[in-house]
Each structure stands twice: as C-alpha cells, then as structure tokens.
Design a protein around this motif. Structure first.
Motif, mmCIF file in Angstrom:
data_model
loop_
_atom_site.group_PDB
_atom_site.id
_atom_site.type_symbol
_atom_site.label_atom_id
_atom_site.label_comp_id
_atom_site.label_asym_id
_atom_site.label_seq_id
_atom_site.Cartn_x
_atom_site.Cartn_y
_atom_site.Cartn_z
ATOM 1 N N LEU A 182 0.825 -1.206 0.000
ATOM 2 C CA LEU A 182 0.000 0.000 0.000
ATOM 3 C C LEU A 182 0.861 1.258 0.000
ATOM 4 O O LEU A 182 0.543 2.248 -0.684
ATOM 5 C CB LEU A 182 -0.949 -0.002 1.201
ATOM 6 C CG LEU A 182 -2.061 -1.058 1.175
ATOM 7 C CD1 LEU A 182 -2.871 -1.024 2.464
ATOM 8 C CD2 LEU A 182 -2.994 -0.878 -0.002
ATOM 9 N N ALA A 183 1.959 1.223 0.747
ATOM 10 C CA ALA A 183 2.844 2.401 0.774
ATOM 11 C C ALA A 183 3.415 2.664 -0.619
ATOM 12 O O ALA A 183 3.482 3.806 -1.083
ATOM 13 C CB ALA A 183 3.954 2.193 1.800
ATOM 14 N N LEU A 184 3.803 1.602 -1.295
ATOM 15 C CA LEU A 184 4.337 1.765 -2.661
ATOM 16 C C LEU A 184 3.234 2.266 -3.609
ATOM 17 O O LEU A 184 3.464 3.136 -4.462
ATOM 18 C CB LEU A 184 4.908 0.441 -3.168
ATOM 19 C CG LEU A 184 5.503 0.507 -4.572
ATOM 20 C CD1 LEU A 184 6.777 1.356 -4.594
ATOM 21 C CD2 LEU A 184 5.791 -0.896 -5.112
ATOM 22 N N ALA A 185 2.040 1.701 -3.461
ATOM 23 C CA ALA A 185 0.923 2.117 -4.316
ATOM 24 C C ALA A 185 0.637 3.604 -4.140
ATOM 25 O O ALA A 185 0.381 4.328 -5.103
ATOM 26 C CB ALA A 185 -0.316 1.297 -3.982
ATOM 27 N N LYS A 186 0.691 4.062 -2.900
ATOM 28 C CA LYS A 186 0.475 5.497 -2.624
ATOM 29 C C LYS A 186 1.545 6.327 -3.354
ATOM 30 O O LYS A 186 1.240 7.303 -4.025
ATOM 31 C CB LYS A 186 0.526 5.720 -1.108
ATOM 32 C CG LYS A 186 0.627 7.147 -0.663
ATOM 33 C CD LYS A 186 -0.656 7.902 -0.902
ATOM 34 C CE LYS A 186 -0.524 9.347 -0.426
ATOM 35 N NZ LYS A 186 -1.629 10.165 -0.893
ATOM 36 N N GLU A 187 2.790 5.874 -3.224
ATOM 37 C CA GLU A 187 3.893 6.608 -3.878
ATOM 38 C C GLU A 187 3.705 6.644 -5.403
ATOM 39 O O GLU A 187 3.903 7.660 -6.046
ATOM 40 C CB GLU A 187 5.211 5.903 -3.518
ATOM 41 C CG GLU A 187 6.446 6.512 -4.151
ATOM 42 C CD GLU A 187 7.619 5.531 -4.136
ATOM 43 O OE1 GLU A 187 7.850 4.858 -3.113
ATOM 44 O OE2 GLU A 187 8.291 5.429 -5.195
ATOM 45 N N LEU A 188 3.263 5.519 -5.975
ATOM 46 C CA LEU A 188 3.144 5.426 -7.435
ATOM 47 C C LEU A 188 1.806 5.965 -7.957
ATOM 48 O O LEU A 188 1.638 6.151 -9.162
ATOM 49 C CB LEU A 188 3.303 3.970 -7.888
ATOM 50 C CG LEU A 188 4.647 3.292 -7.556
ATOM 51 C CD1 LEU A 188 4.642 1.834 -8.014
ATOM 52 C CD2 LEU A 188 5.805 4.044 -8.202
ATOM 53 N N GLY A 189 0.860 6.132 -7.057
ATOM 54 C CA GLY A 189 -0.463 6.611 -7.479
ATOM 55 C C GLY A 189 -1.304 5.533 -8.145
ATOM 56 O O GLY A 189 -2.108 5.826 -9.028
ATOM 57 N N VAL A 190 -1.129 4.284 -7.719
ATOM 58 C CA VAL A 190 -1.942 3.214 -8.297
ATOM 59 C C VAL A 190 -2.969 2.722 -7.271
ATOM 60 O O VAL A 190 -2.788 2.882 -6.064
ATOM 61 C CB VAL A 190 -1.087 2.025 -8.826
ATOM 62 C CG1 VAL A 190 0.038 2.510 -9.715
ATOM 63 C CG2 VAL A 190 -0.517 1.193 -7.693
ATOM 64 N N VAL A 191 -4.033 2.144 -7.766
ATOM 65 C CA VAL A 191 -5.119 1.637 -6.912
ATOM 66 C C VAL A 191 -4.791 0.203 -6.494
ATOM 67 O O VAL A 191 -4.316 -0.592 -7.313
ATOM 68 C CB VAL A 191 -6.445 1.623 -7.707
ATOM 69 C CG1 VAL A 191 -7.598 1.102 -6.856
ATOM 70 C CG2 VAL A 191 -6.764 3.003 -8.256
ATOM 71 N N VAL A 192 -5.094 -0.121 -5.240
ATOM 72 C CA VAL A 192 -4.898 -1.504 -4.787
ATOM 73 C C VAL A 192 -6.254 -2.175 -4.612
ATOM 74 O O VAL A 192 -7.073 -1.744 -3.791
ATOM 75 C CB VAL A 192 -4.107 -1.565 -3.462
ATOM 76 C CG1 VAL A 192 -3.941 -3.023 -3.013
ATOM 77 C CG2 VAL A 192 -2.741 -0.909 -3.628
ATOM 78 N N THR A 193 -6.507 -3.197 -5.398
ATOM 79 C CA THR A 193 -7.727 -3.983 -5.249
ATOM 80 C C THR A 193 -7.438 -5.102 -4.243
ATOM 81 O O THR A 193 -6.312 -5.602 -4.169
ATOM 82 C CB THR A 193 -8.193 -4.574 -6.592
ATOM 83 O OG1 THR A 193 -7.298 -5.610 -6.997
ATOM 84 C CG2 THR A 193 -8.235 -3.519 -7.691
ATOM 85 N N ALA A 194 -8.449 -5.480 -3.464
ATOM 86 C CA ALA A 194 -8.161 -6.422 -2.375
ATOM 87 C C ALA A 194 -9.311 -7.388 -2.130
ATOM 88 O O ALA A 194 -10.482 -6.988 -2.109
ATOM 89 C CB ALA A 194 -7.873 -5.651 -1.093
ATOM 90 N N HIS A 195 -8.936 -8.643 -1.953
ATOM 91 C CA HIS A 195 -9.858 -9.682 -1.474
ATOM 92 C C HIS A 195 -9.771 -9.662 0.041
ATOM 93 O O HIS A 195 -8.735 -9.960 0.616
ATOM 94 C CB HIS A 195 -9.424 -11.042 -2.042
ATOM 95 C CG HIS A 195 -10.228 -12.200 -1.536
ATOM 96 N ND1 HIS A 195 -10.625 -13.245 -2.354
ATOM 97 C CD2 HIS A 195 -10.699 -12.525 -0.299
ATOM 98 C CE1 HIS A 195 -11.303 -14.137 -1.652
ATOM 99 N NE2 HIS A 195 -11.354 -13.727 -0.393
ATOM 100 N N CYS A 196 -10.884 -9.309 0.670
ATOM 101 C CA CYS A 196 -10.871 -9.068 2.117
ATOM 102 C C CYS A 196 -11.599 -10.162 2.899
ATOM 103 O O CYS A 196 -12.828 -10.138 3.029
ATOM 104 C CB CYS A 196 -11.518 -7.719 2.399
ATOM 105 S SG CYS A 196 -10.588 -6.344 1.705
ATOM 106 N N GLU A 197 -10.850 -11.098 3.397
ATOM 107 C CA GLU A 197 -11.349 -12.067 4.382
ATOM 108 C C GLU A 197 -10.166 -12.381 5.284
ATOM 109 O O GLU A 197 -9.038 -12.529 4.787
ATOM 110 C CB GLU A 197 -11.809 -13.372 3.729
ATOM 111 C CG GLU A 197 -13.081 -13.302 2.930
ATOM 112 C CD GLU A 197 -13.421 -14.665 2.329
ATOM 113 O OE1 GLU A 197 -14.478 -15.205 2.651
ATOM 114 O OE2 GLU A 197 -12.596 -15.180 1.525
ATOM 115 N N ASN A 198 -10.412 -12.546 6.570
ATOM 116 C CA ASN A 198 -9.324 -12.870 7.485
ATOM 117 C C ASN A 198 -8.941 -14.343 7.319
ATOM 118 O O ASN A 198 -9.706 -15.254 7.657
ATOM 119 C CB ASN A 198 -9.750 -12.582 8.928
ATOM 120 C CG ASN A 198 -8.623 -12.841 9.902
ATOM 121 O OD1 ASN A 198 -8.066 -13.936 9.954
ATOM 122 N ND2 ASN A 198 -8.271 -11.830 10.665
#
Ligand code: URP
Ligand code: ZN
Ligand code: ZN
Length: 486
Positions: A182-198
C-alpha cells in the motif's frame, strides 16, 4: 497481431441509428457514428457515406461496451487450473456485451512478478477478441518487489495491484507485506484492489467444521461468515488510512463488509466497493443443493442469504457500491469441483487422478463462471425489477470501472473520441441461460434455466462488429492490451 495484420484497417464506418443511447448519466434517442474504431459523432439525424454499415436500433438500447473489472481467465488455483482460455473467455464476454475485461494476474509466492505479468499477457496477446488489461497480483513483498512493481507500472502499463488477505499459503500476504504494498501504491499513485477475508479465522473455522463432520458444500459459507469478511475489510481500511493508499474492495458480499468500508470513507479513506453478479442473482440456498450440486455455487466470499443481496441492490441504487464485476473463475463441476466430493479419494473424474483423500468443502475450487451472464443478470434483476435505472446500470457495469482504473473516457462512455465499443441491446428478446448454448468452457452454468429478457444483439469493439443478431461474428485476436499510465 494488430488491426493491420487482420486486414481490418480498411475499417469501417458504422452508423447506429435511432436507438435509445444510454450513458452513465443520460439517455436520449439518437445516432452514433463510428469511424476507424472511434466514435466520431453522437447526435440526431446523422448521415453516413454509402459504404458505411448502418444498423437500425429503433426500439433498442445503445450502451457503451460493458467492462468487467474482476475476471480470472488463466488461474492456477487450489491444485488445478481454470477452464477458460482467452479464446473462450473473451468470446463469452462479448456474447454477453462485455467489451473490456480486467484480469487478475495471480502469480504464486515463488514466482517473479515481471515474469508473471509477461506470462499472463502472453495468454491473451493475439488470442483475445475483446480488449483487456490486468490488475497485478502482489503475492509476496521482499527486497526485489518494489523495483519489480515500479517496472510493471512504468513499462508494462499496469496501474492497479491486487492483494489477497485470504488464501494463506497460496496468494495471501502478511500484514507487513500489505503495508509495503500500500505504501508503494500510494507513492506510485496506483489503486490496490483487495480480497478481504481474514485468512486465519477462515482456517480455524474450516478445521473446526471439518473435524465436526461438517464437510459438504453447504458448510463453505459458515466457514467464512460475514464477520470474517467485515474484519478483512476493516483490516484493509486501517492499512489504507495509515498509508493513504487508494483501495478497491473486490467481490463484496454482505452488509457488514459494506458498512466497514463506508465507515472508513467517513474517516477520509478513498475506497471503492465492487460486488459481483452471483451475489445479486443467487443466494446461500444454492450451495445447499443436494447431491453435491451445491459445489457449483462455492466461491469466496460465499454467496449470502437474501437480506444481504437485497442490501447490495440498495447500495447499487444509491451509489454506495461502485461496480459490478463477475469474479469469473471457471471450474468444471465433474472433474474439478468434485475434488471436494466425499468420494474424491476414489476418483474425481476423467481428467484427474484420484486424490487419495476424502473430499470436503475446503477442497472445492472456489469460483463461479459468469462472464457471459453478468450484463443480462444485472439487466433482469436490476433494471427490469426497477431496483436500478438505466444510467445506474451503465455506471456500475461500465463507466465507474473505466474511471477508477484509468480507462475513461477511452472506455465506459459514448462520446466523441471514445473507442467505438458499443452494445445494441434488444430489451424484448427472451431466452434461457444454459450450458448447452453458452460460450464459456465450463461443463455447467450456475444460472441454468434462468429465463431472461434482453440480450446483446450487436456488440462492437473499436468499431468492429463482434456479435451480430446475437450470434458470434467476431475474430480471435482482435482484442488489444490497454496500456494504462498514472
Ligand atoms: O471464489 C473465488 N472468488 N474464486 C476466485 C479467486 C478469488 O478469490 O477471486
Ligand atoms: Zn477473491
Ligand atoms: Zn477473483
């Protein structure tokens, strides 16, 4: 292969006349004129040269090509491979009105990310009939990953990542890796898609259920309850809040998951929500079907009870949910879903060796084939029932995905200069969904027998007619990779 090699360069002037043109924010009766793959004019009373193809859309709806933001075509998963390739998958997409798909590139943790994206691209290049791009799966984050991902964004034209909080030991990542992604995505300006289950909660609940003899497909949902999905969403939101990254929650199935994202939005997190067609058209009772048929409906997160589906519809209508994809993940019933059958240790089908283990629901490959059916399900269950209006339908099945993933206004709308990706929709058509007639490669349809109104009668990709009269008129390889930049 490009347009010239196909000999299509002499393309094409196409005039679609007298249809009800529907975009994400308006509709009007008029014409769309396309030349050399682009929309040249939108208006009333347009004319075209004598050699143009003219399609009379009187009484029909004219939509921008639909975009499926969540697709698996090549998917090594749960000990097997998904059934479609780009020939069948892209044809199925187009037959259903989807002109652009975004596939998840899902390397294993051992794979090199740059090699992975090249492999996934090679599966599509010269074969796909529809346009396509990828979300880059980040399934490991170590010393070399940041540099590899920078290269993938800058050189490979991919501006969205995908992470899995589920599937530990396969695609799933640890929290430190999530933070770094996520930190890299913020720096690059890209969206992070996520499968969210624990993932840990899922593993514990699976163990408990199987130990208690609860092994059939109907136990898949209780092993991944709504609270587990909501925890995954809240978890992602916390990391997004701390890093400032923009996130997109894929295949959201239930009330508490949506609520977790909405709460984060109120805290200032930029988060989009996707749901998928199976959650809108089916409910948890399908996974309870006898004789192991429930396995056809095993996907993750699971299909929920009706109250959750009803809530998702409300959220689509009021804009809380942004997009509807499919999570098309095509596995055969007879030879693949049956890996989770209690008798799987004996033989699971013609293609597969006996597993040597009695099956249970944790061994059923997760996923439902639906790339061909998304638009007609959304139209029938949404528009025809009055749950959503036509512009909302277009927004959540096309425009929003284009906006979020850097494809707008090339894709996702009908305006001068956009790609001439169009769907002429016959609202009066009635038909029945069946495996016998679908173009997907799977041996079953999750929507077998579903009676629907409306179909994609004409579908164009960059001005070329790929479906005509509801029949395949396309060519393999016409699809092009959509190079995106931040
Ligand atoms: O059940 C699912 N969703 N299968 C495909 C893999 C994924 O999680 O997207
Ligand atoms: Zn997923
Ligand atoms: Zn998926």
């Amino acid at each position: 292969m490009n347009a010239d090699e196909h000999g299509f360069k002499r393309l094409m002037i196409l005039l679609i006349k007298n249809g009800t043109v529907v975009t994400g924010d308006a509709s009007f009766v008029g014409d769309v004129l396309c030349r050399d793959g682009l929309i040249e004019a939108v208006g009333v009373g347009l004319t075209a040269p004598a050699d143009a193809e003219v399609i009379d859309a009187t009484g029909k709806l004219v939509f921008p090509g639909f975009i499926d933001p969540h697709v698996h075509i090549y998917l090594p998963f749960m000990g097997t491979f998904s059934k479609d390739d780009y020939a069948s998958g892209s044809k199925a997409a187009l037959m259903g009105g989807t002109t652009t798909l975004i596939e998840m590139c899902c390397p294993s943790r051992a794979d090199d990310p740059r090699e992975a994206i090249r492999l996934w691209k090679s599966k599509a290049a010269g074969i796909s009939s529809c346009d396509y791009t990828f979300h880059m799966g980040v399934t490991r984050f170590d010393e070399g990953t940041a540099e590899a991902l920078r290269g993938i964004v800058a050189e490979e034209g991919i501006t969205s990542f995908k992470v899995f909080l589920a599937y530990k030991g396969a695609f799933g990542i640890e929290d430190a890796e999530l933070y770094q992604t996520l930190a890299l995505a913020k720096e690059l300006g890209v969206v992070v898609t996520a499968h969210c289950e624990n993932a840990d909660l899922v593993a514990e609940l699976q163990k408990k259920l199987v130990a208690g003899g609860k092994t059939g497909p109907e136990w898949h949902e209780p092993s991944r309850p709504v609270t587990v999905e909501a925890e995954g969403c809240h978890h992602l939101m916390t990391f997004a809040e701390i890093t400032g990254a923009e996130v997109y929650v894929v295949h959201t199935s239930c009330i508490p998951a949506v609520e977790a994202v909405v709460a984060a939005r109120r805290r200032g997190v930029t988060a989009w929500i996707e749901t998928v067609a199976p959650y809108l058209a089916l409910d948890s009772s399908y996974a309870e079907r006898p004789d192991f048929e429930g396995a056809k409906y095993v996907m993750s997160p699971p299909i929920r009870s009706k109250e959750h589906g009803d809530f998702l519809w409300k959220c689509l209508a009021d804009g809380t949910i942004d997009t509807v994809g499919t999570d098309h993940a095509p596995f055969d019933f007879e030879t693949q879903k049956r890996m989770g059958h209690p008798a799987a240790e004996k033989c699971v089908g013609a293609d597969l060796k006996p597993t040597g283990k009695a099956g249970n629901f944790t061994m059923i490959p997760n996923g439902i084939p639906s790339i061909e059916e998304r638009v007609k399900l959304l139209y029938n269950e949404g528009v025809r029932t009055g749950r959503i209006d036509l512009p909302t339908f277009v927004r959540c099945a096309s425009t929003k995905a284009a906006e979020i993933f850097g494809l707008y206004p090339r894709k996702g709308t009908i305006q001068v200069g956009s790609d001439a990706d169009l769907v002429v929709w016959d609202p009066e058509w009635s038909g029945v969904i069946s495996q016998k007639t679908h173009s997907m490669a799977t041996d079953y349809s999750a929507f077998e027998g579903y009676q629907h109104h409306g179909r994609a009668e004409v579908v164009t990709v960059r001005g070329k007619v790929m479906v005509r009269g509801g029949e395949w008129a396309g060519v393999r390889g016409w699809g092009t990779f959509l190079h995106r930049s931040v």
